[in-house]
Design a protein around this motif. Structure first.
Motif, PDB file in Angstrom:
ATOM      1  N   VAL A   1       7.904 -10.923  14.710  1.00  0.00           N
ATOM      2  CA  VAL A   1       7.815  -9.994  15.837  1.00  0.00           C
ATOM      3  C   VAL A   1       9.185  -9.435  16.180  1.00  0.00           C
ATOM      4  O   VAL A   1       9.337  -8.249  16.483  1.00  0.00           O
ATOM      5  CB  VAL A   1       7.184 -10.684  17.070  1.00  0.00           C
ATOM      6  N   ARG A   2      10.225 -10.274  16.108  1.00  0.00           N
ATOM      7  CA  ARG A   2      11.587  -9.814  16.380  1.00  0.00           C
ATOM      8  C   ARG A   2      11.998  -8.730  15.396  1.00  0.00           C
ATOM      9  O   ARG A   2      12.559  -7.699  15.782  1.00  0.00           O
ATOM     10  CB  ARG A   2      12.560 -10.989  16.322  1.00  0.00           C
ATOM     11  N   ASP A   3      11.710  -8.951  14.115  1.00  0.00           N
ATOM     12  CA  ASP A   3      12.040  -7.941  13.102  1.00  0.00           C
ATOM     13  C   ASP A   3      11.293  -6.638  13.377  1.00  0.00           C
ATOM     14  O   ASP A   3      11.852  -5.542  13.259  1.00  0.00           O
ATOM     15  CB  ASP A   3      11.677  -8.441  11.708  1.00  0.00           C
ATOM     16  N   MET A   4      10.028  -6.750  13.746  1.00  0.00           N
ATOM     17  CA  MET A   4       9.229  -5.556  13.978  1.00  0.00           C
ATOM     18  C   MET A   4       9.667  -4.822  15.241  1.00  0.00           C
ATOM     19  O   MET A   4       9.661  -3.589  15.291  1.00  0.00           O
ATOM     20  CB  MET A   4       7.748  -5.925  14.045  1.00  0.00           C
ATOM     21  N   ARG A   5      10.053  -5.555  16.266  1.00  0.00           N
ATOM     22  CA  ARG A   5      10.549  -4.900  17.481  1.00  0.00           C
ATOM     23  C   ARG A   5      11.845  -4.156  17.192  1.00  0.00           C
ATOM     24  O   ARG A   5      12.074  -3.063  17.728  1.00  0.00           O
ATOM     25  CB  ARG A   5      10.746  -5.941  18.584  1.00  0.00           C
ATOM     26  N   ARG A   6      12.684  -4.733  16.345  1.00  0.00           N
ATOM     27  CA  ARG A   6      13.913  -4.041  15.964  1.00  0.00           C
ATOM     28  C   ARG A   6      13.594  -2.750  15.221  1.00  0.00           C
ATOM     29  O   ARG A   6      14.188  -1.698  15.495  1.00  0.00           O
ATOM     30  CB  ARG A   6      14.765  -4.962  15.081  1.00  0.00           C
ATOM     31  N   VAL A   7      12.654  -2.821  14.303  1.00  0.00           N
ATOM     32  CA  VAL A   7      12.262  -1.620  13.555  1.00  0.00           C
ATOM     33  C   VAL A   7      11.668  -0.587  14.493  1.00  0.00           C
ATOM     34  O   VAL A   7      11.948   0.613  14.366  1.00  0.00           O
ATOM     35  CB  VAL A   7      11.248  -1.988  12.445  1.00  0.00           C
TER      36      VAL A   7
ATOM     37  N   VAL B   1       7.554 -10.080 -11.477  1.00  0.00           N
ATOM     38  CA  VAL B   1       8.851  -9.483 -11.163  1.00  0.00           C
ATOM     39  C   VAL B   1       9.618 -10.485 -10.313  1.00  0.00           C
ATOM     40  O   VAL B   1       9.050 -11.088  -9.402  1.00  0.00           O
ATOM     41  CB  VAL B   1       8.678  -8.152 -10.393  1.00  0.00           C
ATOM     42  N   HIS B   2      10.882 -10.674 -10.607  1.00  0.00           N
ATOM     43  CA  HIS B   2      11.698 -11.619  -9.840  1.00  0.00           C
ATOM     44  C   HIS B   2      12.618 -10.843  -8.901  1.00  0.00           C
ATOM     45  O   HIS B   2      13.346  -9.945  -9.322  1.00  0.00           O
ATOM     46  CB  HIS B   2      12.522 -12.503 -10.779  1.00  0.00           C
ATOM     47  N   GLU B   3      12.559 -11.190  -7.624  1.00  0.00           N
ATOM     48  CA  GLU B   3      13.423 -10.577  -6.613  1.00  0.00           C
ATOM     49  C   GLU B   3      14.228 -11.687  -5.950  1.00  0.00           C
ATOM     50  O   GLU B   3      13.674 -12.512  -5.203  1.00  0.00           O
ATOM     51  CB  GLU B   3      12.580  -9.827  -5.583  1.00  0.00           C
ATOM     52  N   SER B   4      15.539 -11.714  -6.225  1.00  0.00           N
ATOM     53  CA  SER B   4      16.382 -12.795  -5.718  1.00  0.00           C
ATOM     54  C   SER B   4      16.710 -12.640  -4.240  1.00  0.00           C
ATOM     55  O   SER B   4      16.982 -13.624  -3.554  1.00  0.00           O
ATOM     56  CB  SER B   4      17.671 -12.874  -6.538  1.00  0.00           C
ATOM     57  N   ARG B   5      16.703 -11.407  -3.737  1.00  0.00           N
ATOM     58  CA  ARG B   5      17.001 -11.198  -2.319  1.00  0.00           C
ATOM     59  C   ARG B   5      15.800 -11.615  -1.489  1.00  0.00           C
ATOM     60  O   ARG B   5      14.717 -11.063  -1.613  1.00  0.00           O
ATOM     61  CB  ARG B   5      17.334  -9.726  -2.062  1.00  0.00           C
ATOM     62  N   ARG B   6      15.975 -12.618  -0.636  1.00  0.00           N
ATOM     63  CA  ARG B   6      14.878 -13.131   0.159  1.00  0.00           C
ATOM     64  C   ARG B   6      14.463 -12.109   1.221  1.00  0.00           C
ATOM     65  O   ARG B   6      15.291 -11.452   1.831  1.00  0.00           O
ATOM     66  CB  ARG B   6      15.263 -14.443   0.843  1.00  0.00           C
ATOM     67  N   GLY B   7      13.167 -12.029   1.440  1.00  0.00           N
ATOM     68  CA  GLY B   7      12.644 -11.154   2.483  1.00  0.00           C
ATOM     69  C   GLY B   7      11.347 -10.511   2.038  1.00  0.00           C
ATOM     70  O   GLY B   7      11.205 -10.082   0.889  1.00  0.00           O
ATOM     71  N   PHE B   8      10.388 -10.432   2.957  1.00  0.00           N
ATOM     72  CA  PHE B   8       9.089  -9.849   2.628  1.00  0.00           C
ATOM     73  C   PHE B   8       9.241  -8.402   2.173  1.00  0.00           C
ATOM     74  O   PHE B   8       8.654  -7.983   1.175  1.00  0.00           O
ATOM     75  CB  PHE B   8       8.175  -9.915   3.862  1.00  0.00           C
ATOM     76  N   GLY B   9      10.065  -7.645   2.889  1.00  0.00           N
ATOM     77  CA  GLY B   9      10.272  -6.249   2.518  1.00  0.00           C
ATOM     78  C   GLY B   9      10.963  -6.109   1.187  1.00  0.00           C
ATOM     79  O   GLY B   9      10.660  -5.187   0.412  1.00  0.00           O
TER      80      GLY B   9
ATOM     81  N   GLY C   1      11.284   6.465   2.166  1.00  0.00           N
ATOM     82  CA  GLY C   1      12.569   5.803   2.354  1.00  0.00           C
ATOM     83  C   GLY C   1      12.533   4.607   3.281  1.00  0.00           C
ATOM     84  O   GLY C   1      13.455   4.403   4.086  1.00  0.00           O
ATOM     85  N   VAL C   2      11.491   3.793   3.187  1.00  0.00           N
ATOM     86  CA  VAL C   2      11.404   2.594   4.028  1.00  0.00           C
ATOM     87  C   VAL C   2      12.593   1.689   3.707  1.00  0.00           C
ATOM     88  O   VAL C   2      12.804   1.308   2.545  1.00  0.00           O
ATOM     89  CB  VAL C   2      10.077   1.846   3.783  1.00  0.00           C
ATOM     90  N   ALA C   3      13.366   1.331   4.736  1.00  0.00           N
ATOM     91  CA  ALA C   3      14.647   0.647   4.508  1.00  0.00           C
ATOM     92  C   ALA C   3      14.633  -0.843   4.837  1.00  0.00           C
ATOM     93  O   ALA C   3      15.459  -1.592   4.313  1.00  0.00           O
ATOM     94  CB  ALA C   3      15.741   1.331   5.336  1.00  0.00           C
ATOM     95  N   ASP C   4      13.729  -1.291   5.701  1.00  0.00           N
ATOM     96  CA  ASP C   4      13.733  -2.701   6.101  1.00  0.00           C
ATOM     97  C   ASP C   4      13.371  -3.586   4.915  1.00  0.00           C
ATOM     98  O   ASP C   4      12.489  -3.240   4.122  1.00  0.00           O
ATOM     99  CB  ASP C   4      12.745  -2.940   7.237  1.00  0.00           C
ATOM    100  N   ARG C   5      14.036  -4.718   4.790  1.00  0.00           N
ATOM    101  CA  ARG C   5      13.756  -5.636   3.697  1.00  0.00           C
ATOM    102  C   ARG C   5      13.314  -7.002   4.213  1.00  0.00           C
ATOM    103  O   ARG C   5      13.287  -7.972   3.476  1.00  0.00           O
ATOM    104  CB  ARG C   5      14.992  -5.770   2.797  1.00  0.00           C
ATOM    105  N   ARG C   6      12.942  -7.051   5.487  1.00  0.00           N
ATOM    106  CA  ARG C   6      12.470  -8.300   6.061  1.00  0.00           C
ATOM    107  C   ARG C   6      11.029  -8.121   6.523  1.00  0.00           C
ATOM    108  O   ARG C   6      10.248  -7.412   5.897  1.00  0.00           O
ATOM    109  CB  ARG C   6      13.411  -8.724   7.192  1.00  0.00           C
ATOM    110  N   PHE C   7      10.658  -8.743   7.642  1.00  0.00           N
ATOM    111  CA  PHE C   7       9.271  -8.664   8.101  1.00  0.00           C
ATOM    112  C   PHE C   7       8.936  -7.337   8.766  1.00  0.00           C
ATOM    113  O   PHE C   7       7.776  -7.071   9.089  1.00  0.00           O
ATOM    114  CB  PHE C   7       8.975  -9.815   9.072  1.00  0.00           C
ATOM    115  N   GLY C   8       9.952  -6.494   8.983  1.00  0.00           N
ATOM    116  CA  GLY C   8       9.689  -5.198   9.590  1.00  0.00           C
ATOM    117  C   GLY C   8       9.184  -4.156   8.612  1.00  0.00           C
ATOM    118  O   GLY C   8       8.795  -3.055   9.019  1.00  0.00           O
ATOM    119  N   TYR C   9       9.156  -4.487   7.322  1.00  0.00           N
ATOM    120  CA  TYR C   9       8.753  -3.521   6.296  1.00  0.00           C
ATOM    121  C   TYR C   9       7.364  -2.922   6.544  1.00  0.00           C
ATOM    122  O   TYR C   9       7.209  -1.696   6.474  1.00  0.00           O
ATOM    123  CB  TYR C   9       8.819  -4.193   4.927  1.00  0.00           C
ATOM    124  N   PRO C  10       6.329  -3.732   6.816  1.00  0.00           N
ATOM    125  CA  PRO C  10       4.996  -3.144   7.011  1.00  0.00           C
ATOM    126  C   PRO C  10       4.935  -2.185   8.191  1.00  0.00           C
ATOM    127  O   PRO C  10       4.262  -1.151   8.133  1.00  0.00           O
ATOM    128  CB  PRO C  10       4.092  -4.361   7.254  1.00  0.00           C
TER     129      PRO C  10
END
Length: 221
Positions: free
Chosen positions: A207-213, A52-60, A157-166
């Motif tokens: 860590v910054r992404d996760m603290r924001r989440v 599957v190809h996902e063009s939007r960068r980000g782990f989430g 409904g997990v919304a984060d699309r960066r490192f805060g996803y997990p």
């Protein structure tokens, strides 16, 4: 019952043969190419994985693309860098398939001193401690190998699309009253250099992404 395995992927051409070659019977790999500049997608397809190809960068973003592409009742997530052994996937799916848990995470046990750099391990310990204090969920690791039921996860409904996803996945699961468990899995020296834990900068960004989440989840909790 077949299980879909979502593998977010960014330049993992070197690791994919080992990872896909160790996929257990009945576990169907979905490699989500998140903008690789190497031959990751071609290698994965040649080895029988669905790509599957996902063009939007980000782990989430990659995780969510794989989740929406999955069709199995139970879905797993794991890194594609050979730091985790696919043969241990039944350890995390077992309690979900048996109806004993709603979300199971693999607690990483490093098998060498170099597998988990100190800066990354300390960041993980702090986040896990904060998570336990806020939710009461008995986790000691926010491990990337995990399993749950696909439709239930989509409904969170997990919304984060960066490192805060997990982290958001666990926070929303706790708020929804899910039974969250962990089981030990081996943590190995990855193939190549990690985009996250391999550098202090990458770890700080995660860590910054996760603290924001965590801060945004206060309303949930």
């Amino acid at each position: 019952m077949d299980v879909d395995v979502v593998l977010p992927c960014l330049d993992e051409e070197e690791a994919l043969p080992w990872v896909l070659g160790r996929m257990p019977e009945g576990f169907r790999p979905i490699v989500v190419d998140n903008g690789s500049t190497d031959r990751s997608a071609e290698v994965a397809a040649a080895l029988g994985a669905r790509v599957v190809h996902e063009s939007r960068r980000g782990f989430g973003a990659a995780c969510h693309a794989g989740l929406t592409a999955a069709t199995a009742e139970v879905v797993c997530f794991m890194d594609a860098d050979a730091s985790l052994d696919p043969r241990q996937l039944p350890r995390v799916t077992g309690p979900v398939l048996a109806g004993d848990a709603d979300l199971v995470l693999g607690r990483r046990i490093p098998r060498s001193r170099s597998a988990w750099p100190a800066h990354a391990r300390i960041g993980n310990v702090l986040l896990a401690s904060n998570l336990r204090r806020r939710t009461g969920v008995p986790l000691r690791d926010l491990g990337p190998m995990r399993a749950c039921r696909r439709d239930d996860l989509l409904a969170l409904g997990v919304a984060d699309r960066r490192f805060g996803y997990p982290l958001e996945m666990v926070l929303r699961a706790a708020a929804a009253g899910w039974r969250v468990r962990e089981t030990e899995v081996d943590y190995l020296d990855r193939s190549g250099r990690s985009k996250v834990t391999g550098t202090v900068r990458g770890t700080v960004r995660a860590v910054r992404d996760m603290r924001r989440v965590m801060a945004e989840a206060a309303a949930l909790l």
